[in-house]
Design a protein around this motif. Structure first.
Motif, PDB file in Angstrom:
ATOM      1  N   UNK A  13       0.827  -1.209   0.000  1.00  0.00           N
ATOM      2  CA  UNK A  13       0.000   0.000   0.000  1.00  0.00           C
ATOM      3  C   UNK A  13       0.860   1.257   0.000  1.00  0.00           C
ATOM      4  N   UNK A  14       1.967   1.237   0.718  1.00  0.00           N
ATOM      5  CA  UNK A  14       2.863   2.395   0.733  1.00  0.00           C
ATOM      6  C   UNK A  14       3.558   2.595  -0.604  1.00  0.00           C
ATOM      7  N   UNK A  15       3.812   1.496  -1.305  1.00  0.00           N
ATOM      8  CA  UNK A  15       4.436   1.592  -2.626  1.00  0.00           C
ATOM      9  C   UNK A  15       3.462   2.094  -3.690  1.00  0.00           C
ATOM     10  N   UNK A  16       2.164   1.961  -3.429  1.00  0.00           N
ATOM     11  CA  UNK A  16       1.127   2.417  -4.374  1.00  0.00           C
ATOM     12  C   UNK A  16       1.375   1.829  -5.771  1.00  0.00           C
ATOM     13  N   UNK A  17       1.417   0.507  -5.806  1.00  0.00           N
ATOM     14  CA  UNK A  17       1.752  -0.203  -7.036  1.00  0.00           C
ATOM     15  C   UNK A  17       0.543  -0.296  -7.961  1.00  0.00           C
ATOM     16  N   UNK A  18       0.801  -0.161  -9.253  1.00  0.00           N
ATOM     17  CA  UNK A  18      -0.216  -0.354 -10.283  1.00  0.00           C
ATOM     18  C   UNK A  18       0.211  -1.515 -11.170  1.00  0.00           C
ATOM     19  N   UNK A  19      -0.761  -2.233 -11.761  1.00  0.00           N
ATOM     20  CA  UNK A  19      -0.424  -3.373 -12.628  1.00  0.00           C
ATOM     21  C   UNK A  19       0.541  -2.982 -13.743  1.00  0.00           C
ATOM     22  N   UNK A  20       1.510  -3.874 -13.961  1.00  0.00           N
ATOM     23  CA  UNK A  20       2.471  -3.655 -15.031  1.00  0.00           C
ATOM     24  C   UNK A  20       3.710  -2.886 -14.639  1.00  0.00           C
ATOM     25  N   UNK A  21       3.710  -2.295 -13.452  1.00  0.00           N
ATOM     26  CA  UNK A  21       4.892  -1.539 -13.032  1.00  0.00           C
ATOM     27  C   UNK A  21       6.061  -2.477 -12.745  1.00  0.00           C
ATOM     28  N   UNK A  22       7.268  -1.972 -12.978  1.00  0.00           N
ATOM     29  CA  UNK A  22       8.480  -2.736 -12.685  1.00  0.00           C
ATOM     30  C   UNK A  22       8.913  -2.465 -11.253  1.00  0.00           C
ATOM     31  N   UNK A  23       9.252  -3.546 -10.549  1.00  0.00           N
ATOM     32  CA  UNK A  23       9.635  -3.445  -9.141  1.00  0.00           C
ATOM     33  C   UNK A  23      10.981  -4.141  -8.946  1.00  0.00           C
TER      34      UNK A  23
END
Length: 396
Positions: free
Chosen positions: A164-174
């Motif tokens: 939740x803190x990273x606020x990730x969206x689909x397809x993003x590179x991590x």
């Protein structure tokens, strides 16, 4: 000297120490369940002179025999007596200079040293860690949203809280720096649609993480590499690092965050989860440095924030988790001690060393000023919302 040491260390509780020749020493106010020790005067003198190393060694080698009660009962007595309370103020100048020199010598942590130090602890055996960790093999502080959570629930809550803190969206590179056995990467890929690159220096962790990803059908979304994070060149939308900063070493903190900035996309977000200390910079405990985490160092918040500032990153959020790691370690210690196969698989000295490590670490978080810090970082001021509501909505 021995009696003076015991009076200083044990102010509450009920401790009896039997020495050779029939002499008995008592300490504490007599309250609570009794703890009875038997040890030589020589061993007790060593503990009084070098408590940071000799206490753990005496228990590990069987020179400190607990006839009534257990190791945790003894350490809890020390903690409640203030025997490990955090120091106030700054150490004298000469002591600070000695600690700085020691940190530079112990924590240089170049690429070869980092690989060797990681192997010392993490390449022991995947089977050992399976016996006391949760099913996802999270070897870092859990997040107890409720005190009655199981270890599995609290570890899942930790991963969710970080995501939740990273606020990730689909397809993003991590990028997952210090990816361990792959649990965080698998959660971000499966539940949030991310494409994850994990790097580790542990061959044991790498092999198991790859097997787990293949079994879960996530091979197209997750890649694990046996690689030093400093050797990466690509940029990433998100960077996560859980329980790895403690292995960087104080002399390398600025270089670590400069690398995070270099690898983070202009609009990216990073979340660094690390153990910290509420007092200022100090030396690593001698027993931990020698037997458990060579090259490791628990930084003060002031050291971390200075390194982040020097690297040119925004600190967009800081959270301090108090006592969550104490509860995590309690679960680990109880599972380790209850496993019926561990006495058959591992020598007594090794078992005692690990019991002392787990119990001593728990005491550090209950009484000695250790905590967990989560730093949310960006390169730009306007990447994230101005309020923290988005971090809390799912876990509320």
């Amino acid at each position: 000297m021995i009696e003076s040491f015991l009076r200083r260390m044990i102010k509450v509780g009920n401790l009896t120490v039997h020495l050779p020749g029939g002499r008995t020493l008592k300490a504490g106010d007599g309250s609570g369940a009794p703890v009875v020790l038997r040890l030589s005067a020589k061993t007790l003198r060593r503990i009084a002179l070098h408590p940071g190393l000799a206490f753990g060694e005496a228990y590990m080698n069987g020179d400190l025999v607990i006839e009534q009660g257990g190791l945790w009962d003894l350490l809890d007595m020390v903690g409640r007596s203030g025997g490990r309370a955090p120091a106030k103020g700054r150490p004298p100048l000469l002591k600070r200079l000695k600690q700085t020199l020691k940190r530079r010598l112990q924590q240089a942590n170049g690429r070869l040293a980092s690989r060797r130090n990681v192997a010392h602890h993490y390449d022991l055996s995947n089977d050992l860690y399976r016996r006391f960790l949760d099913a996802d093999m999270q070897y870092s502080c859990a997040y107890f949203r409720r005190p009655d959570m199981t270890l599995e629930e609290a570890q899942a809550a930790k991963k969710s809280h970080i995501a939740d803190k990273l606020r990730i969206e689909p397809g993003q590179s991590v990028l997952d720096i210090g990816s361990g056995w792959g649990g965080m990467a698998m959660t971000l890929a499966k539940d949030y649609g991310a494409k994850v690159t994990g790097v580790t220096l542990s061959t044991e962790q790498l092999n198991l993480a790859r097997d787990r990803v293949a079994a879960a059908g996530l091979a197209e979304r997750i890649t694990f590499e046996l690689r030093d994070y400093r050797d990466l060149a690509s940029s990433f939308d998100r960077i996560v690092s859980v329980g790895m900063l403690e292995h960087v070493g104080a002399p390398n903190l600025r270089a670590y965050f400069e690398t995070v900035r270099r690898l983070l996309d202009t609009d990216g977000v990073a979340l660094i989860h690390t153990i910290g200390r509420m007092e200022g910079p100090r030396a690593t405990n001698a027993f931990t440095q020698k037997y458990i985490f060579p090259g490791g160092y628990v930084p003060a918040m002031s050291e971390v924030t200075q390194a982040i500032e020097e690297a040119g990153l925004w600190i967009t959020d800081v959270e301090v988790l108090r006592l969550h790691y104490a509860e995590t370690l309690k679960h680990w210690r109880q599972r380790f001690m209850a496993d019926p196969e561990i006495p058959r698989l591992y020598p007594e000295t090794f078992r005692r060393m690990w019991e002392f490590y787990l119990a001593g670490s728990e005491m550090g978080f209950r009484y000695a000023g250790h905590m967990v810090m989560q730093f949310q970082l960006t390169r730009r001021i306007d990447v994230l919302p101005n309020t923290r509501d988005y971090m809390l909505e799912k876990g509320a």
